[in-house]
Design a protein around this motif. Structure first.
Motif, PDB file in Angstrom:
ATOM      1  N   LYS A   1      -2.035   0.923  12.620  1.00 16.70           N
ATOM      2  CA  LYS A   1      -3.393   1.131  12.111  1.00 16.70           C
ATOM      3  C   LYS A   1      -3.569   2.587  11.672  1.00 16.70           C
ATOM      4  N   ILE A   2      -2.834   2.968  10.649  1.00 20.15           N
ATOM      5  CA  ILE A   2      -2.921   4.334  10.128  1.00 20.15           C
ATOM      6  C   ILE A   2      -4.088   4.431   9.151  1.00 20.15           C
ATOM      7  N   LYS A   3      -4.891   5.462   9.341  1.00 19.93           N
ATOM      8  CA  LYS A   3      -6.070   5.666   8.499  1.00 19.93           C
ATOM      9  C   LYS A   3      -5.767   6.540   7.294  1.00 19.93           C
ATOM     10  N   GLU A   4      -5.082   7.687   7.534  1.00 17.75           N
ATOM     11  CA  GLU A   4      -4.949   8.647   6.443  1.00 17.75           C
ATOM     12  C   GLU A   4      -3.746   9.557   6.644  1.00 17.75           C
ATOM     13  N   LEU A   5      -3.383  10.191   5.548  1.00 25.64           N
ATOM     14  CA  LEU A   5      -2.399  11.268   5.567  1.00 25.64           C
ATOM     15  C   LEU A   5      -3.159  12.585   5.532  1.00 25.64           C
TER      16      LEU A   5
ATOM     17  N   ARG B   1       0.841  -1.200   0.000  1.00 27.02           N
ATOM     18  CA  ARG B   1       0.000   0.000   0.000  1.00 27.02           C
ATOM     19  C   ARG B   1       0.875   1.248   0.000  1.00 27.02           C
ATOM     20  N   ALA B   2       1.926   1.201  -0.819  1.00 31.44           N
ATOM     21  CA  ALA B   2       2.905   2.285  -0.826  1.00 31.44           C
ATOM     22  C   ALA B   2       2.401   3.529  -1.546  1.00 31.44           C
ATOM     23  N   MET B   3       1.503   3.382  -2.526  1.00 32.76           N
ATOM     24  CA  MET B   3       1.023   4.541  -3.272  1.00 32.76           C
ATOM     25  C   MET B   3      -0.070   5.254  -2.478  1.00 32.76           C
ATOM     26  N   VAL B   4       0.193   6.490  -2.110  1.00 36.76           N
ATOM     27  CA  VAL B   4      -0.753   7.284  -1.327  1.00 36.76           C
ATOM     28  C   VAL B   4      -1.662   8.095  -2.250  1.00 36.76           C
TER      29      VAL B   4
ATOM     30  N   PRO C   1       4.659  26.836   4.327  1.00 36.57           N
ATOM     31  CA  PRO C   1       3.745  26.708   5.477  1.00 36.57           C
ATOM     32  C   PRO C   1       2.742  25.570   5.311  1.00 36.57           C
ATOM     33  N   MET C   2       3.245  24.349   5.272  1.00 36.99           N
ATOM     34  CA  MET C   2       2.420  23.151   5.171  1.00 36.99           C
ATOM     35  C   MET C   2       2.854  22.168   6.252  1.00 36.99           C
ATOM     36  N   PHE C   3       1.879  21.474   6.839  1.00 38.35           N
ATOM     37  CA  PHE C   3       2.167  20.463   7.847  1.00 38.35           C
ATOM     38  C   PHE C   3       1.510  19.152   7.437  1.00 38.35           C
ATOM     39  N   PHE C   4       2.187  18.051   7.749  1.00 36.72           N
ATOM     40  CA  PHE C   4       1.728  16.731   7.350  1.00 36.72           C
ATOM     41  C   PHE C   4       1.485  15.892   8.603  1.00 36.72           C
ATOM     42  N   GLY C   5       0.380  15.160   8.602  1.00 33.13           N
ATOM     43  CA  GLY C   5       0.041  14.354   9.764  1.00 33.13           C
ATOM     44  C   GLY C   5      -0.368  12.947   9.384  1.00 33.13           C
ATOM     45  N   LEU C   6      -0.010  11.991  10.224  1.00 33.18           N
ATOM     46  CA  LEU C   6      -0.496  10.621  10.108  1.00 33.18           C
ATOM     47  C   LEU C   6      -1.561  10.425  11.178  1.00 33.18           C
ATOM     48  N   VAL C   7      -2.729   9.946  10.777  1.00 28.52           N
ATOM     49  CA  VAL C   7      -3.879   9.816  11.673  1.00 28.52           C
ATOM     50  C   VAL C   7      -4.243   8.338  11.787  1.00 28.52           C
ATOM     51  N   ASP C   8      -4.397   7.853  13.032  1.00 23.72           N
ATOM     52  CA  ASP C   8      -4.797   6.456  13.203  1.00 23.72           C
ATOM     53  C   ASP C   8      -6.313   6.365  13.373  1.00 23.72           C
ATOM     54  N   TYR C   9      -6.821   5.147  13.595  1.00 25.55           N
ATOM     55  CA  TYR C   9      -8.273   4.958  13.654  1.00 25.55           C
ATOM     56  C   TYR C   9      -8.876   5.364  14.991  1.00 25.55           C
TER      57      TYR C   9
ATOM     58  N   ILE D   1      -7.433  24.922   7.375  1.00 24.81           N
ATOM     59  CA  ILE D   1      -7.458  24.610   5.947  1.00 24.81           C
ATOM     60  C   ILE D   1      -6.653  23.331   5.749  1.00 24.81           C
ATOM     61  N   GLY D   2      -7.292  22.320   5.166  1.00 24.57           N
ATOM     62  CA  GLY D   2      -6.562  21.075   4.979  1.00 24.57           C
ATOM     63  C   GLY D   2      -7.306  20.092   4.097  1.00 24.57           C
ATOM     64  N   ILE D   3      -6.608  19.024   3.734  1.00 29.21           N
ATOM     65  CA  ILE D   3      -7.190  17.905   3.005  1.00 29.21           C
ATOM     66  C   ILE D   3      -6.721  16.618   3.669  1.00 29.21           C
ATOM     67  N   GLN D   4      -7.397  15.511   3.359  1.00 30.43           N
ATOM     68  CA  GLN D   4      -7.034  14.218   3.906  1.00 30.43           C
ATOM     69  C   GLN D   4      -6.970  13.200   2.760  1.00 30.43           C
ATOM     70  N   ILE D   5      -6.029  12.275   2.874  1.00 33.36           N
ATOM     71  CA  ILE D   5      -5.885  11.227   1.864  1.00 33.36           C
ATOM     72  C   ILE D   5      -5.926   9.871   2.575  1.00 33.36           C
ATOM     73  N   PRO D   6      -7.104   9.243   2.658  1.00 35.37           N
ATOM     74  CA  PRO D   6      -7.229   7.922   3.294  1.00 35.37           C
ATOM     75  C   PRO D   6      -6.890   6.824   2.288  1.00 35.37           C
ATOM     76  N   TRP D   7      -5.623   6.710   1.978  1.00 38.61           N
ATOM     77  CA  TRP D   7      -5.227   5.856   0.852  1.00 38.61           C
ATOM     78  C   TRP D   7      -5.538   4.382   1.107  1.00 38.61           C
ATOM     79  N   ALA D   8      -5.519   3.614   0.042  1.00 37.59           N
ATOM     80  CA  ALA D   8      -5.888   2.190   0.050  1.00 37.59           C
ATOM     81  C   ALA D   8      -7.343   2.010   0.485  1.00 37.59           C
TER      82      ALA D   8
END
Length: 401
Positions: A181-185, A41-44, A129-137, A91-98
């Motif tokens: 158990k990561i949900k999204e970027l 599941r490497a492609m986000v 000015p961008m921040f990246f987060g990993l979000v779990d379930y 202001i943000g977006i989420q990418i729940p890949w796979a």
């Protein structure tokens, strides 16, 4: 007779067997496979047709589009323009890949990074000015930002450039994030900007500035200490992208301290130009931690300055860790000693930096120079030197080398 011949043949075969090398049932090549190779599941994000992106609703503060023209990977890419000054708190977006499946990143934390292609709509930046987060379930999240060391050539501009964020940089343990158990970027945008993002994926990563167990910290046991003896220790100096700064011929240093002469930098900055590049920095020592906790109260930054007018120069010292990560000061005329026509020796005491005692002096990282007004000057022989005088009148001290 036939029996004797048969027995002899068998003995010859058995003797021949002793010449065969032992072969393991399992090949050792499997141990050389990288953990990322097992991660399916490497492609986000690839494009709008194959990837899921949420938070796409446009507002007065944010406009998100999928643009096909000048894409890096798939059929299209993300274009995000934002401005927090228009009244939006987030202001943000989420990418729940796979397709929202749980991703186990635990085996990858120490050996992988999130890589993406980024280009700006206009201009160039080293700090976006961008921040990246990993979000779990459980909706716990760990955030980080892009470090200039993770950018191709240390900057972003209107050309596609790859950016890598090591998974280690998210420091998930501090936030209690379950990396199994990561949900999204999650991507959060601050201040204002316009970027294009494409081809986000998990890739192999080996930190070129990794902390080594035995010699990760250089302890300064005595002064002087030369700073910036190789081009790799500097950033913000690249004539391919800006003519503001370039390396000059090395200045001869007879001290023999730290094995090399400090690099010399020529500056010609015009802050009246749009997007003028006006800052550069240098590691204290090969981008490793430097410990001068036992000496900082009796030390100063020293360097040679060649200029017809004193530049408006802000100097900051940065650390790898600590509650406070930087202290700043401004170069003062009283810190300059004239040594020739348009030539000066600068002495900037550590005690001249505001709140200097709040810094972790056992975890030094780099020095940064910010040119606040248009200026032309040469800076050479940057080093830490001994200083035991009055920080308000540093040139009066007679104990310099």
């Amino acid at each position: 007779m036939k029996c004797g011949f048969l027995i002899g043949s068998v003995l010859m075969v058995l003797a021949g067997c002793s010449q065969f090398n032992a072969v393991s049932l399992y090949s050792n090549s499997a141990s050389e496979v990288h953990p990322v190779d097992y991660f399916d599941r490497a492609m986000v994000f690839h494009d709008a047709q194959t990837s899921v992106v949420t938070g796409l609703r446009n507002t007065t503060c944010k406009e998100v589009r999928f643009e096909e023209e000048n894409s890096f990977g798939g059929k299209d890419h993300l274009s995000i323009e934002w401005d927090t000054n228009r009244g939006c708190k987030y202001i943000g977006i989420q990418i729940p890949w796979a397709n929202y499946a749980a991703k186990n990143l635990t085996p990858l934390v120490d050996c992988a990074a999130i890589e993406m292609a980024i280009r700006l709509e206009e201009g160039s930046l080293t700090n976006i000015p961008m921040f990246f987060g990993l979000v779990d379930y459980a909706d716990r999240q760990c955030m980080t930002k892009i470090n200039f060391l993770g950018m191709d050539d240390g900057l972003l501009d209107t050309a596609w450039r790859k950016v890598r964020i090591p998974l280690q940089a998210f420091k998930h343990e501090r936030r209690g994030v379950n990396m199994a158990k990561i949900k999204e970027l999650k991507i959060e945008f601050q201040r204002k900007g316009h970027v294009h993002i494409d081809e986000i994926k998990i890739v192999r990563y080996e930190n070129p500035y990794a902390v080594e167990p035995d010699n990760s910290t250089h302890v300064i046991a005595g002064l002087p200490w030369n700073i910036g003896t190789t081009p790799d220790e500097w950033w913000g100096i690249n004539p391919r992208y800006s003519s503001s700064f370039q390396f000059a011929r090395k200045q001869r240093d007879e001290s023999g301290i730290r094995g090399g002469d400090p690099m010399a930098v020529q500056a010609e900055v015009n802050t009246a130009l749009p997007d003028a590049w006006n800052q550069f920095g240098v590691s204290f020592s090969d981008w490793k931690r430097v410990d001068m906790a036992s000496l900082y109260t009796t030390a100063a930054l020293g360097f040679d300055l060649m200029c017809s007018e004193t530049p408006d120069l802000e100097i900051s010292i940065h650390t790898f860790s600590g509650q406070r990560r930087q202290v700043r000061t401004k170069l003062q005329v009283t810190q300059l000693m004239e040594i020739g026509e348009n030539r000066y020796r600068a002495y900037v005491p550590i005690r001249a930096f505001a709140d200097f005692e709040s810094l972790d002096w056992s975890a030094l990282k780099e020095i940064r120079f910010l040119v606040k007004e248009s200026a032309r000057f040469d800076l050479a022989n940057l080093r830490l030197i001994e200083f035991r005088g009055n920080p308000s009148n540093p040139t009066a001290w007679k104990g310099y080398e």
